[in-house]
Design a protein around this motif. Structure first.
Motif, PDB file in Angstrom:
ATOM      1  N   SER A  19       0.804  -1.221   0.000  1.00 51.20           N
ATOM      2  CA  SER A  19       0.000   0.000   0.000  1.00 51.20           C
ATOM      3  C   SER A  19       0.840   1.276   0.000  1.00 51.20           C
ATOM      4  O   SER A  19       0.335   2.344  -0.312  1.00 51.20           O
ATOM      5  N   TRP A  57      -5.526   0.058  -6.715  1.00 49.38           N
ATOM      6  CA  TRP A  57      -5.857  -0.824  -5.586  1.00 49.38           C
ATOM      7  C   TRP A  57      -6.507  -2.102  -6.097  1.00 49.38           C
ATOM      8  O   TRP A  57      -7.450  -2.048  -6.888  1.00 49.38           O
ATOM      9  N   ALA A  58      -6.009  -3.224  -5.650  1.00 46.67           N
ATOM     10  CA  ALA A  58      -6.564  -4.509  -6.095  1.00 46.67           C
ATOM     11  C   ALA A  58      -7.216  -5.224  -4.922  1.00 46.67           C
ATOM     12  O   ALA A  58      -6.748  -5.105  -3.792  1.00 46.67           O
ATOM     13  N   GLY A  78       5.910  -7.260   2.532  1.00 50.58           N
ATOM     14  CA  GLY A  78       5.095  -6.749   3.637  1.00 50.58           C
ATOM     15  C   GLY A  78       4.487  -7.968   4.329  1.00 50.58           C
ATOM     16  O   GLY A  78       4.087  -8.929   3.653  1.00 50.58           O
TER      17      GLY A  78
HETATM   18  N1  UDP Z   1      -3.594  -4.365  -0.304  1.00 48.04           N
HETATM   19  C1  UDP Z   1      -4.679  -4.632  -1.108  1.00 48.04           C
HETATM   20  N2  UDP Z   1      -4.653  -4.169  -2.387  1.00 48.04           N
HETATM   21  C2  UDP Z   1      -3.614  -3.460  -2.893  1.00 48.04           C
HETATM   22  C3  UDP Z   1      -2.488  -3.206  -2.060  1.00 48.04           C
HETATM   23  C4  UDP Z   1      -2.515  -3.671  -0.771  1.00 48.04           C
HETATM   24  O1  UDP Z   1      -5.657  -5.269  -0.688  1.00 48.04           O
HETATM   25  O2  UDP Z   1      -3.671  -3.081  -4.066  1.00 48.04           O
HETATM   26  C5  UDP Z   1      -3.626  -4.841   1.092  1.00 48.04           C
HETATM   27  C6  UDP Z   1      -2.919  -6.177   1.250  1.00 48.04           C
HETATM   28  O3  UDP Z   1      -3.831  -7.231   1.030  1.00 48.04           O
HETATM   29  C7  UDP Z   1      -2.424  -6.108   2.695  1.00 48.04           C
HETATM   30  C8  UDP Z   1      -2.157  -4.624   2.906  1.00 48.04           C
HETATM   31  O4  UDP Z   1      -2.914  -3.935   1.932  1.00 48.04           O
HETATM   32  O5  UDP Z   1      -3.441  -6.538   3.577  1.00 48.04           O
HETATM   33  C9  UDP Z   1      -0.686  -4.275   2.719  1.00 48.04           C
HETATM   34  O6  UDP Z   1       0.030  -4.707   3.819  1.00 48.04           O
HETATM   35  P1  UDP Z   1       1.502  -5.262   3.699  1.00 48.04           P
HETATM   36  O7  UDP Z   1       1.931  -5.621   5.083  1.00 48.04           O
HETATM   37  O8  UDP Z   1       1.573  -6.354   2.710  1.00 48.04           O
HETATM   38  O9  UDP Z   1       2.359  -4.070   3.121  1.00 48.04           O
HETATM   39  P2  UDP Z   1       2.423  -2.483   3.394  1.00 48.04           P
HETATM   40  O10 UDP Z   1       1.357  -1.869   2.587  1.00 48.04           O
HETATM   41  O11 UDP Z   1       2.228  -2.284   4.877  1.00 48.04           O
HETATM   42  O12 UDP Z   1       3.790  -2.122   2.926  1.00 48.04           O
END
Ligand code: UDP
Length: 502
Positions: A293, A352-353, A372
């Motif tokens: 994200s 966003w997916a 992540g």
């Molecule tokens: N996420 C999502 N769609 C996107 C990007 C991120 O649903 O296009 C969600 C993903 O499923 C996860 C969170 O956002 O639950 C991202 O958390 P992560 O710990 O992987 O990484 P960060 O965004 O904290 O670097």
């Protein structure tokens, strides 16, 4: 006035940090608490609530005791655009800094709400260290919510304690992390920036650790079969009680509606299109590419990824962030998208997916991830192997867990840990390395063993949250413990009243 049954029900307030990687798993956990009998209040701001309110409404309508309480985010006061209330909304270091600051300004309003709510327990993000004092004032337990891996926490602990990186001749020289059950090698460049430079984040992390050790215990989004060796080490290094109750994403989000709505407020207009596109692909033939994200890649890096994916010859679905309309990056990507559409090799999802839904699709055969922790858990739950491309924070340790310990990852070769707001303008990984990693992961012969292990771990992950599984048992045990605490506190109060009357 509370009814008798409400008064007996365990009343828990959840305070998630305002970043998707922290918010998503905490909302999932809050929903699980409600599902297993607690009365739950999630405290957040308006724009953040929009990213999960549908799920809360549906749980509430299904008879669970769950609701959201809002505080106003000071966006206007900080000169932020309306709705910029989450770290993922920061498009520049300045904006990210303001959002960080905005979160710190909420301490007063949050504390006033705690007073109004009078909960039996506070579950608060690790990054709100001051909540230990709030809980003490209320005479209730604070559970610290830790949304990263226990493996990473142990690694950081021993690096800070022994400082092995300070005895090296260069930042690229490899060293073994002392104190861990596996031989894990890193370079100084891969360590968190705040360990290398001791900036202001180091102060926050020290406070977070210190407050964790003064808390009732820690809730971790992990499961025994994934990093059991490190669970014990985590408890002993931190001196805390700890409950691993993950992966909460798959436990809390069972239906497609939950999965598609999770964590965003935008309309996913392209949804049916990507689904249609994936439906026509063979099983396990498509690579899902996402950097979480927060990450914003440079134009040079985007170009390398595009060529690397195309040159690999494998199909992919890539979540890319839209910049403004005139940005070169967008024009390049739009042309690339057009080309990939024509030859049916690639699909770009903008911004966003619905990640949980995509990962579950039978056509997906692997993921490129920035490591992540949530994305890792979500991929593990889906039984998928990963190409690891860590960028910042504790992600380089997570890569080691996937590649060296669990052996379900292929590293792309990332070398330097940089805060996500300062990733720079250069490409850090070239198209050849990207294509090579993709072929190694998606080529069936090359990855038979990796795939087998990922599938096995996916099975173990599902079992852990089913009745009798390790995470299931941990959550039930924790809820029992909190209910007993509440009951004994109520008995003490009644006895005190009787004594005073007498
Ligand atoms: N996420 C999502 N769609 C996107 C990007 C991120 O649903 O296009 C969600 C993903 O499923 C996860 C969170 O956002 O639950 C991202 O958390 P992560 O710990 O992987 O990484 P960060 O965004 O904290 O670097």
């Amino acid at each position: 006035m509370k009814t008798e049954s409400q008064a007996h029900r365990l009343n828990v307030a959840f305070l998630p940090y305002l970043s998707s990687g922290h918010l998503n798993p905490m909302v999932d956990t809050a929903r699980l608490f409600a599902r297993y009998g607690a009365s739950v209040t999630i405290i957040t701001t308006h724009a953040n609530a929009l990213t999960f309110q549908n799920a809360i409404d549906s749980d509430f309508n299904g008879g669970y005791h769950i609701r959201t309480q809002l505080v106003a985010f000071p966006a206007a006061q900080l000169g932020l655009p309306e709705g910029a209330e989450n770290l993922k909304d920061g498009t520049s270091p300045d904006m990210v800094g303001k959002i960080f600051y905005g979160v710190s300004m909420l301490q007063g309003p949050f504390e006033r709400l705690f007073q109004d709510l009078q909960p039996d327990c506070l579950v608060t993000d690790q990054l709100y260290p001051w909540t230990v004092e709030s809980a003490a004032k209320l005479g209730i337990p604070r559970l610290c919510f830790y949304s990263a891996s226990q493996f990473a926490s142990c690694a950081t602990h021993f690096i800070i304690k022994h400082k092995p990186h300070e005895r090296l001749v260069s930042a690229t020289q490899r060293f073994s992390i002392p104190g861990l059950p596996h031989n894990i090698e890193m370079t100084t460049l891969q360590l968190e920036e705040w360990i290398r430079t001791e900036n202001e984040i180091a102060d926050l992390m020290n406070e977070a650790n210190e407050s964790e050790s003064r808390s009732y215990g820690t809730l971790c989004n992990s499961f025994h079969e994934l990093e059991g060796d490190y669970q014990h080490l985590y408890q002993s290094t931190k001196g805390v009680k700890c409950w691993s109750v993950g992966p909460v994403s798959t436990w809390a989000n069972k239906g497609n509606e939950d999965k598609v709505n999770r964590g965003h407020k935008e309309d996913l207009a392209q949804e049916s299109e990507w689904l249609h596109w994936l439906n026509y692909k063979q099983n396990e033939s498509v690579l899902y590419v996402s950097f979480g994200s927060l990450t914003r890649l440079s134009h040079a890096q985007i170009v390398e990824i595009a060529h690397g994916l195309e040159n690999s010859g494998y199909s992919f679905i890539w979540v890319a962030r839209k910049k403004d309309e005139n940005d070169n990056g967008d024009i390049f990507l739009q042309e690339f998208e057009e080309k990939m559409r024509k030859n049916k090799k690639g699909f770009i999802i903008w911004n966003w997916a619905p990640q949980l839904l995509i990962l579950d699709h039978p056509s997906i055969g692997g993921i490129v991830t920035h490591c992540g922790w949530n994305s890792i858990l979500e991929s593990v739950s889906a039984g998928l192997p990963m190409i690891t491309w860590p960028m910042f924070a504790e992600q380089f340790y997570n890569e080691k867990l996937l590649v060296d310990v669990l052996k379900i990852g292929v590293p792309v070769g990332a070398k330097e840990n940089k805060f996500w707001t300062s990733l720079g303008e250069d490409a850090v990984v070239g198209r050849e390395e990207i294509a090579k990693a993709v072929v190694e992961l998606m080529g069936k012969e090359e990855s038979i063993e990796i795939r087998r292990r990922a599938r096995e771990l996916g099975g173990a992950s599902k079992k852990s949250t089913e009745e009798g599984g390790s995470s299931y048992n941990n959550l039930m045990q924790l809820l029992d413990e909190l209910n007993s605490l509440k009951a004994s506190k109520a008995t003490e109060e009644t006895n005190l009243k009787i004594e005073m009357k007498g």
